[in-house]
Write a protein that holds these residues in place. Structure first.
Motif, PDB file in Angstrom:
ATOM      1  N   LEU A   1       0.847  -1.192   0.000  1.00 11.80           N
ATOM      2  CA  LEU A   1       0.000   0.000   0.000  1.00 11.80           C
ATOM      3  C   LEU A   1       0.880   1.239   0.000  1.00 11.80           C
ATOM      4  N   SER A   2       0.246   2.382  -0.232  1.00 17.14           N
ATOM      5  CA  SER A   2       0.905   3.679  -0.101  1.00 17.14           C
ATOM      6  C   SER A   2      -0.039   4.603   0.647  1.00 17.14           C
ATOM      7  N   LEU A   3       0.479   5.730   1.053  1.00 18.90           N
ATOM      8  CA  LEU A   3      -0.329   6.721   1.763  1.00 18.90           C
ATOM      9  C   LEU A   3      -0.626   7.898   0.844  1.00 18.90           C
ATOM     10  N   ASP A   4      -1.884   8.241   0.754  1.00 18.97           N
ATOM     11  CA  ASP A   4      -2.308   9.460   0.072  1.00 18.97           C
ATOM     12  C   ASP A   4      -2.883  10.358   1.155  1.00 18.97           C
ATOM     13  N   GLY A   5      -2.039  11.228   1.700  1.00 20.07           N
ATOM     14  CA  GLY A   5      -2.425  11.946   2.908  1.00 20.07           C
ATOM     15  C   GLY A   5      -2.527  10.939   4.034  1.00 20.07           C
ATOM     16  N   ASP A   6      -3.723  10.813   4.636  1.00 21.69           N
ATOM     17  CA  ASP A   6      -3.893   9.822   5.699  1.00 21.69           C
ATOM     18  C   ASP A   6      -4.719   8.630   5.221  1.00 21.69           C
ATOM     19  N   ARG A   7      -4.829   8.480   3.904  1.00 22.46           N
ATOM     20  CA  ARG A   7      -5.622   7.368   3.363  1.00 22.46           C
ATOM     21  C   ARG A   7      -4.727   6.248   2.844  1.00 22.46           C
ATOM     22  N   LEU A   8      -5.193   5.019   3.048  1.00 15.85           N
ATOM     23  CA  LEU A   8      -4.433   3.829   2.697  1.00 15.85           C
ATOM     24  C   LEU A   8      -4.819   3.372   1.293  1.00 15.85           C
ATOM     25  N   VAL A   9      -3.878   3.479   0.356  1.00 11.94           N
ATOM     26  CA  VAL A   9      -4.125   3.106  -1.036  1.00 11.94           C
ATOM     27  C   VAL A   9      -3.452   1.762  -1.305  1.00 11.94           C
ATOM     28  N   PRO A  10      -4.236   0.683  -1.514  1.00 10.73           N
ATOM     29  CA  PRO A  10      -3.643  -0.642  -1.693  1.00 10.73           C
ATOM     30  C   PRO A  10      -2.978  -0.804  -3.049  1.00 10.73           C
ATOM     31  N   PHE A  11      -1.950  -1.665  -3.075  1.00  9.58           N
ATOM     32  CA  PHE A  11      -1.247  -1.998  -4.306  1.00  9.58           C
ATOM     33  C   PHE A  11      -1.228  -3.500  -4.480  1.00  9.58           C
ATOM     34  N   GLY A  12      -1.674  -3.984  -5.619  1.00  6.39           N
ATOM     35  CA  GLY A  12      -1.466  -5.371  -6.013  1.00  6.39           C
ATOM     36  C   GLY A  12      -2.042  -6.399  -5.073  1.00  6.39           C
ATOM     37  N   GLU A  13      -1.690  -7.662  -5.365  1.00  9.75           N
ATOM     38  CA  GLU A  13      -2.215  -8.791  -4.607  1.00  9.75           C
ATOM     39  C   GLU A  13      -1.105  -9.730  -4.147  1.00  9.75           C
ATOM     40  N   ARG A  14       0.147  -9.319  -4.259  1.00 12.20           N
ATOM     41  CA  ARG A  14       1.249 -10.215  -3.937  1.00 12.20           C
ATOM     42  C   ARG A  14       1.298 -10.502  -2.443  1.00 12.20           C
ATOM     43  N   PRO A  15       1.341 -11.793  -2.047  1.00 13.77           N
ATOM     44  CA  PRO A  15       1.386 -12.138  -0.619  1.00 13.77           C
ATOM     45  C   PRO A  15       2.636 -11.577   0.056  1.00 13.77           C
TER      46      PRO A  15
ATOM     47  N   ALA B   1      10.232   9.530   3.327  1.00 12.31           N
ATOM     48  CA  ALA B   1       8.847   9.075   3.217  1.00 12.31           C
ATOM     49  C   ALA B   1       8.516   8.106   4.339  1.00 12.31           C
ATOM     50  N   GLU B   2       9.461   7.242   4.676  1.00  9.95           N
ATOM     51  CA  GLU B   2       9.248   6.292   5.772  1.00  9.95           C
ATOM     52  C   GLU B   2       9.101   7.030   7.091  1.00  9.95           C
ATOM     53  N   GLY B   3       9.919   8.060   7.294  1.00 14.23           N
ATOM     54  CA  GLY B   3       9.811   8.848   8.516  1.00 14.23           C
ATOM     55  C   GLY B   3       8.485   9.568   8.616  1.00 14.23           C
ATOM     56  N   ASN B   4       8.002  10.101   7.498  1.00 13.80           N
ATOM     57  CA  ASN B   4       6.709  10.777   7.497  1.00 13.80           C
ATOM     58  C   ASN B   4       5.583   9.802   7.806  1.00 13.80           C
ATOM     59  N   ALA B   5       5.664   8.602   7.244  1.00 16.56           N
ATOM     60  CA  ALA B   5       4.639   7.590   7.498  1.00 16.56           C
ATOM     61  C   ALA B   5       4.636   7.193   8.964  1.00 16.56           C
ATOM     62  N   LEU B   6       5.823   7.025   9.536  1.00 20.74           N
ATOM     63  CA  LEU B   6       5.916   6.651  10.944  1.00 20.74           C
ATOM     64  C   LEU B   6       5.330   7.743  11.826  1.00 20.74           C
TER      65      LEU B   6
END
Length: 204
Positions: free
Chosen positions: A43-57, A164-169
């Motif tokens: 997934l990725s973050l669009d602001g505070d929303r969770l945007v899923p990516f793909g189906e890979r386990p 980006a990782e720091g912002n997400a955290l």
């Protein structure tokens, strides 16, 4: 192993400045899953929303379950909504998985509902990995642990940390803290209501 699993182990093994209730831990574990899914590219973050990516386990059953439960229609789900939905009963599910690993390692035990007490340690790969991350106060694990009162948050991030990782955290940990504050407010209201109801019956 995942950050959520490591956080559970740290919450069970390390002293906290306050009792760690199941509800609190469940919210923090749901936050850890967001960061794990981001790290896995699910997934990725669009602001505070969770945007899923793909189906890979992802390779982890509980994290794959989390990935599969992501809302896949716009406007997608906020981190806050995810914490409350996914976090429902999540600590017990992670504890059950850890107990199963403990039994395989020859140390059957019950981890919940008493999270605040010290537990018998099983010499397992999961505990070794969590211990290694905790020993160096790895920023993601340490920051999430701090939301539960286990330790002070780390000062700064590694020099080579991804911004980006720091912002997400920062976003996820702040949302977890807000949810924990809201949960405690609910508990306080219930205690007040229970006390008021009890006083009615005690009144002459």
């Amino acid at each position: 192993m995942t950050t959520a699993q490591d956080l559970l182990i740290v919450a069970l093994d390390e002293p906290s400045s306050r009792p760690v209730a199941q509800g609190d831990l469940s919210l923090a574990l749901a936050g850890a899953e967001v960061l794990d899914l981001l790290d896995a590219g699910a997934l990725s973050l669009d602001g505070d929303r969770l945007v899923p990516f793909g189906e890979r386990p992802t390779g982890d059953p509980l994290l794959d379950e989390a990935r599969a439960s992501l809302v896949r229609e716009e406007p997608y789900e906020t981190v806050e909504d995810w914490l409350w939905r996914r976090g429902n009963g999540l600590a017990a599910r992670y504890a059950t998985a850890l107990e199963e690993e403990g039994r395989r390692a020859g140390a059957p035990r019950r981890l919940l509902p008493r999270l605040g007490g010290r537990t018998e340690r099983a010499d397992s790969a999961a505990r070794h990995r969590a211990g290694e991350r905790w020993a160096v106060r790895e920023p993601v694990l340490a920051t999430l642990a701090a939301t539960l009162g286990i330790q002070e948050a780390p000062v700064g991030a590694p020099d080579d940390a991804d911004p980006a990782e720091g912002n997400a955290l920062t976003l996820v940990s702040a949302t977890v803290e807000d949810a924990l504050t809201e949960l405690e407010a609910v508990r306080q209201r219930r205690r007040i209501e229970d006390d008021a109801f009890a006083n009615v019956w005690r009144a002459p």
